[in-house]
Design a protein around this motif. Structure first.
Motif, PDB file in Angstrom:
ATOM      1  N   HIS A  63     -10.763  15.886  -7.532  1.00 57.63           N
ATOM      2  CA  HIS A  63      -9.984  16.123  -8.745  1.00 57.63           C
ATOM      3  C   HIS A  63     -10.900  16.564  -9.884  1.00 57.63           C
ATOM      4  N   LEU A  64     -12.165  16.201  -9.815  1.00 58.74           N
ATOM      5  CA  LEU A  64     -13.126  16.576 -10.839  1.00 58.74           C
ATOM      6  C   LEU A  64     -13.699  17.963 -10.603  1.00 58.74           C
ATOM      7  N   VAL A  83       0.856  -1.181   0.000  1.00 55.53           N
ATOM      8  CA  VAL A  83       0.000   0.000   0.000  1.00 55.53           C
ATOM      9  C   VAL A  83       0.893   1.233   0.000  1.00 55.53           C
ATOM     10  N   ALA A  84       0.470   2.255  -0.712  1.00 58.10           N
ATOM     11  CA  ALA A  84       1.284   3.467  -0.785  1.00 58.10           C
ATOM     12  C   ALA A  84       0.390   4.680  -1.014  1.00 58.10           C
ATOM     13  N   ARG A  85       0.776   5.769  -0.377  1.00 60.59           N
ATOM     14  CA  ARG A  85       0.179   7.094  -0.664  1.00 60.59           C
ATOM     15  C   ARG A  85       1.266   7.925  -1.328  1.00 60.59           C
ATOM     16  N   PHE A  86       1.021   8.270  -2.597  1.00 63.74           N
ATOM     17  CA  PHE A  86       1.997   9.029  -3.362  1.00 63.74           C
ATOM     18  C   PHE A  86       1.671  10.517  -3.314  1.00 63.74           C
ATOM     19  N   LYS A  87       2.694  11.317  -3.341  1.00 61.21           N
ATOM     20  CA  LYS A  87       2.516  12.766  -3.409  1.00 61.21           C
ATOM     21  C   LYS A  87       2.312  13.163  -4.853  1.00 61.21           C
ATOM     22  N   GLY A  88       1.229  13.846  -5.143  1.00 61.74           N
ATOM     23  CA  GLY A  88       0.935  14.242  -6.508  1.00 61.74           C
ATOM     24  C   GLY A  88       0.256  13.143  -7.288  1.00 61.74           C
ATOM     25  N   THR A  89       0.545  13.088  -8.581  1.00 58.56           N
ATOM     26  CA  THR A  89      -0.146  12.140  -9.472  1.00 58.56           C
ATOM     27  C   THR A  89       0.809  11.137 -10.113  1.00 58.56           C
ATOM     28  N   MET A  95      -7.977  -1.480 -11.371  1.00 58.36           N
ATOM     29  CA  MET A  95      -9.223  -0.725 -11.279  1.00 58.36           C
ATOM     30  C   MET A  95      -8.886   0.653 -10.728  1.00 58.36           C
ATOM     31  N   THR A  96      -9.272   1.697 -11.461  1.00 61.12           N
ATOM     32  CA  THR A  96      -8.916   3.066 -11.101  1.00 61.12           C
ATOM     33  C   THR A  96     -10.164   3.875 -10.783  1.00 61.12           C
ATOM     34  N   PHE A  97     -10.211   4.393  -9.558  1.00 60.15           N
ATOM     35  CA  PHE A  97     -11.276   5.293  -9.113  1.00 60.15           C
ATOM     36  C   PHE A  97     -10.759   6.729  -9.195  1.00 60.15           C
ATOM     37  N   ASP A 135      -5.174  12.371  -7.239  1.00 58.01           N
ATOM     38  CA  ASP A 135      -6.329  12.418  -8.129  1.00 58.01           C
ATOM     39  C   ASP A 135      -7.057  11.098  -8.303  1.00 58.01           C
ATOM     40  N   ARG A 136      -6.489   9.989  -7.777  1.00 54.37           N
ATOM     41  CA  ARG A 136      -7.098   8.695  -8.077  1.00 54.37           C
ATOM     42  C   ARG A 136      -6.648   7.630  -7.076  1.00 54.37           C
TER      43      ARG A 136
END
Length: 342
Positions: free
Chosen positions: A256-257, A87-93, A249-251, A174-175
């Motif tokens: 971001h919308l 599991v990872a939380r990335f900074k940015g996109t 699968m990308t949410f 964003d996702r």
């Protein structure tokens, strides 16, 4: 050879009963009994329970499926490095910089709980103050049940034969991406998974235990359920794609919308008859009252949307007036006419 020579059916050489988490096994059995998905076997002996679940092979040898489902939490097994979660939380996109990066080993149920815990810690939350109440209502950016279904699908359908693979959860600004090792099989495509389709689980033994425990409800409807939940929340359906021998699968995260989610306000405008149609397709047999609860609108609103769908010959009511429910008729998409709620 899939019918008789799958990875999950192979003997887990070197693994004995003390390799397993007995409590996880008992919890699974008791939850299955509570949900009416199996009869009480009258024993809590681990070998007897595994035999009843059909997870023993060659007499009393543990199957690979048994170890994948019930091995000790947070203990790596050298022979099975694939029992792993990243599991990872990335900074940015992009993946250039981490804000958080974790890796876990254990059984499929424990790993799924860890993935959920990670998302609770990091998932954006929309807050709303309700007039007349002191407390603020916080709602996750994505429907919890939809994300949970995506995680369950990743663990149930992944290719466990690949020792290098692991289920991965990647959260960006964003996702959210849920990544399952392996490819789509049996001729299925991402597009077909969002249409009514027959259930062909790659790991049917593992899928059966997940079903008995109540984590997946009905085979063949997981992606349809996700689509329905997302549309009911006024959010886009997640995309599915095959990428580097994985299914992703990308949410898209709603902020971001440019959306401001005001939960419970103007739900009908955001969802309307199209969302209701997707819900009926994913949940056939429901009645107007049940759908009103799901969509958080009045039954009168649901009945108006149902009337529009029936007028377009998209749904039909099957069964007796007191026990029947609505079903989708295959055909064209719904036309939105009036999404206002009462």
């Amino acid at each position: 050879m899939h019918a008789t020579d799958r990875w999950e059916m192979q003997p887990a050489v070197g693994c004995e009963i003390n390799t397993l988490d007995r409590n996880e096994l008992v919890v699974t059995i008791e939850e299955a009994i509570r949900r009416g998905r199996m009869e009480d076997p009258g024993t809590r002996d681990p070998m007897g329970l595994l035999r009843g679940l059909g997870l023993l092979v060659q007499g009393d040898q543990l199957s690979c499926a048994a170890v994948a489902l019930f091995c000790q939490d947070d203990q790596s097994i050298p022979a099975f490095p694939q029992f792993n979660l990243r599991v990872a939380r990335f900074k940015g996109t992009t993946r250039d910089e981490f804000l958080d990066n974790r890796q876990y080993s254990g059984n499929a149920f424990a790993l799924m709980r860890r993935a959920e815990r990670f998302l609770i810690d990091w998932m954006p939350v929309a807050g709303k103050v309700v007039p007349g109440q002191m407390a603020r209502i916080d709602t996750p950016a994505l429907p919890v049940e939809a994300v949970r279904e995506a995680l369950a699908n990743a663990f149930v359908h992944r290719d466990y034969a690949s020792a290098a693979g692991s289920v991965s959860v990647a959260l960006y600004d964003d996702r959210l991406e849920v990544i399952s090792p392996g490819e789509l099989h049996f001729g299925l495509t991402p597009e077909m998974l969002y249409q009514p389709h027959e259930s062909r689980p790659w790991n049917p033994w593992i899928a059966r235990v997940f079903h008995r425990r109540g984590i997946i409800e009905t085979w063949g409807r997981g992606t349809l359920k996700i689509a329905s939940l997302m549309q009911a929340a006024g959010l886009p359906v997640p995309t599915l794609q095959e990428r580097t021998e994985s299914v992703v699968m990308t949410f898209v995260l709603p902020h971001h919308l440019g959306e401001v989610r005001n939960v419970g306000v103007n739900v009908g405008v955001n969802v309307g008859v199209n969302g209701l149609l997707a819900h009926i397709q994913a949940n056939p047999g429901q009645r107007a009252g049940e759908m009103a609860v799901t969509f958080a609108v009045t039954q009168r609103t649901i009945e108006r949307w149902l009337k529009q769908l029936k007028a377009q010959a998209l749904i039909e009511f099957k069964g007796a007036p007191k026990t029947g429910g609505y079903h989708r008729i295959p055909g064209k998409e719904a036309t939105e006419k009036d999404g206002d709620t009462d």
